[in-house]
Design a protein around this motif. Structure first.
Motif, PDB file in Angstrom:
ATOM      1  N   ILE A  60      40.676  39.265  56.339  1.00 58.58           N
ATOM      2  CA  ILE A  60      40.829  39.141  54.885  1.00 58.58           C
ATOM      3  C   ILE A  60      39.904  38.062  54.335  1.00 58.58           C
ATOM      4  CG2 ILE A  60      42.437  38.406  53.061  1.00 58.58           C
ATOM      5  CD1 ILE A  60      44.673  39.762  54.768  1.00 58.58           C
ATOM      6  N   LEU A  61      39.872  36.926  55.011  1.00 59.88           N
ATOM      7  CA  LEU A  61      39.121  35.786  54.485  1.00 59.88           C
ATOM      8  C   LEU A  61      37.608  35.974  54.554  1.00 59.88           C
ATOM      9  CD1 LEU A  61      41.270  32.774  55.764  1.00 59.88           C
ATOM     10  CD2 LEU A  61      41.283  33.871  53.508  1.00 59.88           C
ATOM     11  N   LYS A  62      37.151  36.919  55.341  1.00 62.49           N
ATOM     12  CA  LYS A  62      35.703  37.150  55.381  1.00 62.49           C
ATOM     13  C   LYS A  62      35.180  37.696  54.050  1.00 62.49           C
ATOM     14  CE  LYS A  62      35.438  41.880  57.255  1.00 62.49           C
ATOM     15  NZ  LYS A  62      34.982  42.695  58.405  1.00 62.49           N
ATOM     16  N   TYR A  63      36.101  38.168  53.205  1.00 60.29           N
ATOM     17  CA  TYR A  63      35.711  38.634  51.868  1.00 60.29           C
ATOM     18  C   TYR A  63      35.623  37.469  50.870  1.00 60.29           C
ATOM     19  CZ  TYR A  63      36.286  43.457  53.358  1.00 60.29           C
ATOM     20  OH  TYR A  63      36.150  44.662  54.007  1.00 60.29           O
ATOM     21  N   ALA A  64      35.992  36.266  51.306  1.00 62.40           N
ATOM     22  CA  ALA A  64      35.891  35.044  50.507  1.00 62.40           C
ATOM     23  C   ALA A  64      36.480  35.199  49.109  1.00 62.40           C
ATOM     24  CB  ALA A  64      34.428  34.598  50.409  1.00 62.40           C
ATOM     25  N   PRO A  65      37.765  35.619  49.010  1.00 57.80           N
ATOM     26  CA  PRO A  65      38.354  35.812  47.680  1.00 57.80           C
ATOM     27  C   PRO A  65      38.610  34.491  46.965  1.00 57.80           C
ATOM     28  CG  PRO A  65      40.035  36.022  49.368  1.00 57.80           C
ATOM     29  CD  PRO A  65      38.729  35.912  50.095  1.00 57.80           C
ATOM     30  N   ALA A  66      38.427  34.508  45.645  1.00 59.23           N
ATOM     31  CA  ALA A  66      38.801  33.351  44.834  1.00 59.23           C
ATOM     32  C   ALA A  66      40.308  33.327  44.611  1.00 59.23           C
ATOM     33  CB  ALA A  66      38.068  33.388  43.495  1.00 59.23           C
ATOM     34  N   TYR A  67      40.902  34.523  44.545  1.00 55.14           N
ATOM     35  CA  TYR A  67      42.353  34.642  44.357  1.00 55.14           C
ATOM     36  C   TYR A  67      42.779  36.006  44.886  1.00 55.14           C
ATOM     37  CZ  TYR A  67      41.164  37.567  40.308  1.00 55.14           C
ATOM     38  OH  TYR A  67      40.653  38.552  39.501  1.00 55.14           O
ATOM     39  N   LEU A  84      47.402  31.925  55.294  1.00 51.16           N
ATOM     40  CA  LEU A  84      46.660  32.777  54.358  1.00 51.16           C
ATOM     41  C   LEU A  84      46.820  32.293  52.924  1.00 51.16           C
ATOM     42  CD1 LEU A  84      44.951  35.275  53.787  1.00 51.16           C
ATOM     43  CD2 LEU A  84      47.058  36.636  53.780  1.00 51.16           C
ATOM     44  N   LEU A  85      48.050  31.964  52.536  1.00 50.28           N
ATOM     45  CA  LEU A  85      48.303  31.500  51.173  1.00 50.28           C
ATOM     46  C   LEU A  85      47.464  30.261  50.841  1.00 50.28           C
ATOM     47  CD1 LEU A  85      52.209  31.836  50.978  1.00 50.28           C
ATOM     48  CD2 LEU A  85      50.496  33.438  50.115  1.00 50.28           C
ATOM     49  N   ASP A  86      47.347  29.374  51.810  1.00 51.46           N
ATOM     50  CA  ASP A  86      46.651  28.110  51.564  1.00 51.46           C
ATOM     51  C   ASP A  86      45.121  28.240  51.599  1.00 51.46           C
ATOM     52  OD1 ASP A  86      49.113  26.913  51.399  1.00 51.46           O
ATOM     53  OD2 ASP A  86      49.108  26.170  53.460  1.00 51.46           O
ATOM     54  N   ALA A  87      44.634  29.370  52.105  1.00 51.03           N
ATOM     55  CA  ALA A  87      43.184  29.516  52.295  1.00 51.03           C
ATOM     56  C   ALA A  87      42.463  30.112  51.096  1.00 51.03           C
ATOM     57  CB  ALA A  87      42.917  30.379  53.528  1.00 51.03           C
ATOM     58  N   VAL A  88      43.215  30.592  50.127  1.00 50.84           N
ATOM     59  CA  VAL A  88      42.609  31.235  48.952  1.00 50.84           C
ATOM     60  C   VAL A  88      42.660  30.243  47.788  1.00 50.84           C
ATOM     61  CG1 VAL A  88      42.799  33.166  47.342  1.00 50.84           C
ATOM     62  CG2 VAL A  88      43.262  33.521  49.776  1.00 50.84           C
ATOM     63  N   PRO A  89      41.516  29.860  47.249  1.00 50.65           N
ATOM     64  CA  PRO A  89      41.435  28.727  46.310  1.00 50.65           C
ATOM     65  C   PRO A  89      42.396  28.776  45.126  1.00 50.65           C
ATOM     66  CG  PRO A  89      39.238  29.403  46.969  1.00 50.65           C
ATOM     67  CD  PRO A  89      40.184  30.410  47.557  1.00 50.65           C
ATOM     68  N   TYR A  90      42.490  29.924  44.448  1.00 54.15           N
ATOM     69  CA  TYR A  90      43.329  30.013  43.249  1.00 54.15           C
ATOM     70  C   TYR A  90      44.656  30.718  43.513  1.00 54.15           C
ATOM     71  CZ  TYR A  90      39.383  28.217  40.610  1.00 54.15           C
ATOM     72  OH  TYR A  90      38.366  27.409  40.129  1.00 54.15           O
ATOM     73  N   GLY A  91      44.986  30.903  44.760  1.00 56.80           N
ATOM     74  CA  GLY A  91      46.303  31.382  45.122  1.00 56.80           C
ATOM     75  C   GLY A  91      46.519  32.874  44.981  1.00 56.80           C
TER      76      GLY A  91
END
Length: 293
Positions: A76-83, A97-104
């Protein structure tokens, strides 16, 4: 608007209503995460969930994990989502996972939280005869429907809503709310508000037994249950089955009768079409005549 790269988590047709609302305003996820294909119906045909079909129709990448483990998180994180947006996904997402996405993670919940947390918020207001319900957008945390509120929208109930249609409407409203909220959230123009956890109420996963009724019950309660549990699990009742009861048997065998159609008029709940177990559908009038009830 700041980085609008986001991931969508959701599985059933309700989730697609949120996706369609987002799509109409140009919000398209870079990845859709949904449940795996599942066997459906008596023939157990392997079937893709509605969110997957939406992704295929719109040429979007899909991820269908059976569990959210480290490999899934990495994927999931390889897509580098902002939220991320969550609508009817049905799985608890881990903190890693929750903590790794900048805007939640912005979650669409079809009730006025903290009222009706849990898996059946579209059913509870119908059963309870509420005159209003609504949609809440929250930031996900590790607890179920517990996170701080970003926005709420209320709708009036007229007492004739069916739960499935109500849920569709609420998730569509949720998508429209997100279109307004997301740019402001990314720009820091929305402050979250903690829920009043002392006022929280819970809903529970619907079971087939919940839909068992007695035809002598209060007609208004029967009408509410009919609307709450249609089309699944669908109301049913039982009667003594003389064709299966042996002389002296206690308790007597029961005949399971599914209600296919019903009406509510003059404050009376009346089935119009029923299906006795193992039989073809017949009118309720025919059923009563055959079974002398």
């Amino acid at each position: 608007m700041k980085n609008n790269n986001f991931i969508f988590f959701g599985t059933p047709d309700y989730a697609v209503h949120t996706l369609e609302s987002l799509k109409l305003s140009g919000f398209l996820p870079s990845l859709i995460v949904c449940s795996p294909d599942a066997k459906v119906g008596r023939k157990q045909i392997l079937t893709a969930p509605p969110a997957k079909l939406f992704a295929l129709q719109n040429n979007m990448p899909i991820l269908q994990p059976t569990k959210i483990d480290q490999a899934t998180v990495d994927g999931i994180l390889k897509y580098a989502p902002a939220y991320a947006v969550v609508a009817a996904y049905g799985k608890i997402l881990p903190n890693i996972l929750l903590d790794a996405v900048p805007y939640g993670f912005l979650n669409v919940h079809p009730s006025l939280l903290p009222k009706y947390r849990g898996p059946a918020p579209e059913i509870a207001p119908i059963l309870n005869g509420d005159t209003k319900t609504g949609v809440t957008i929250i930031l996900l945390d590790q607890l179920v429907d517990h996170g701080p509120i970003l926005a709420q929208e209320e709708i009036v109930l007229n007492g004739n809503e069916f739960s499935h249609d109500l849920a569709k409407n609420l998730f569509e409203i949720g998508g429209k709310m997100l279109v307004n909220i997301i740019p402001k959230w990314l720009e820091g123009k929305i402050n979250s508000t903690d829920q009043d956890h002392t006022q929280a109420t819970l809903t529970y996963k619907t079971k087939k037994l919940d839909a068992k009724i007695n035809l002598s019950d209060d007609p208004k309660i029967l009408w509410a249950k009919w609307r709450a549990y249609y089309p699944w699990p669908g109301l049913y009742f039982e009667i003594d089955n003389p064709h299966q009861t042996k002389l002296g048997a206690k308790p007597p065998s029961k005949l399971h009768v599914k209600i296919n159609k019903a009406i509510f008029a003059d404050n009376q709940f009346t089935p119009t079409l029923v299906t006795p177990e193992g039989k073809k559908p017949i009118t309720f009038t025919e059923f009563k005549k055959a079974h002398k009830i």
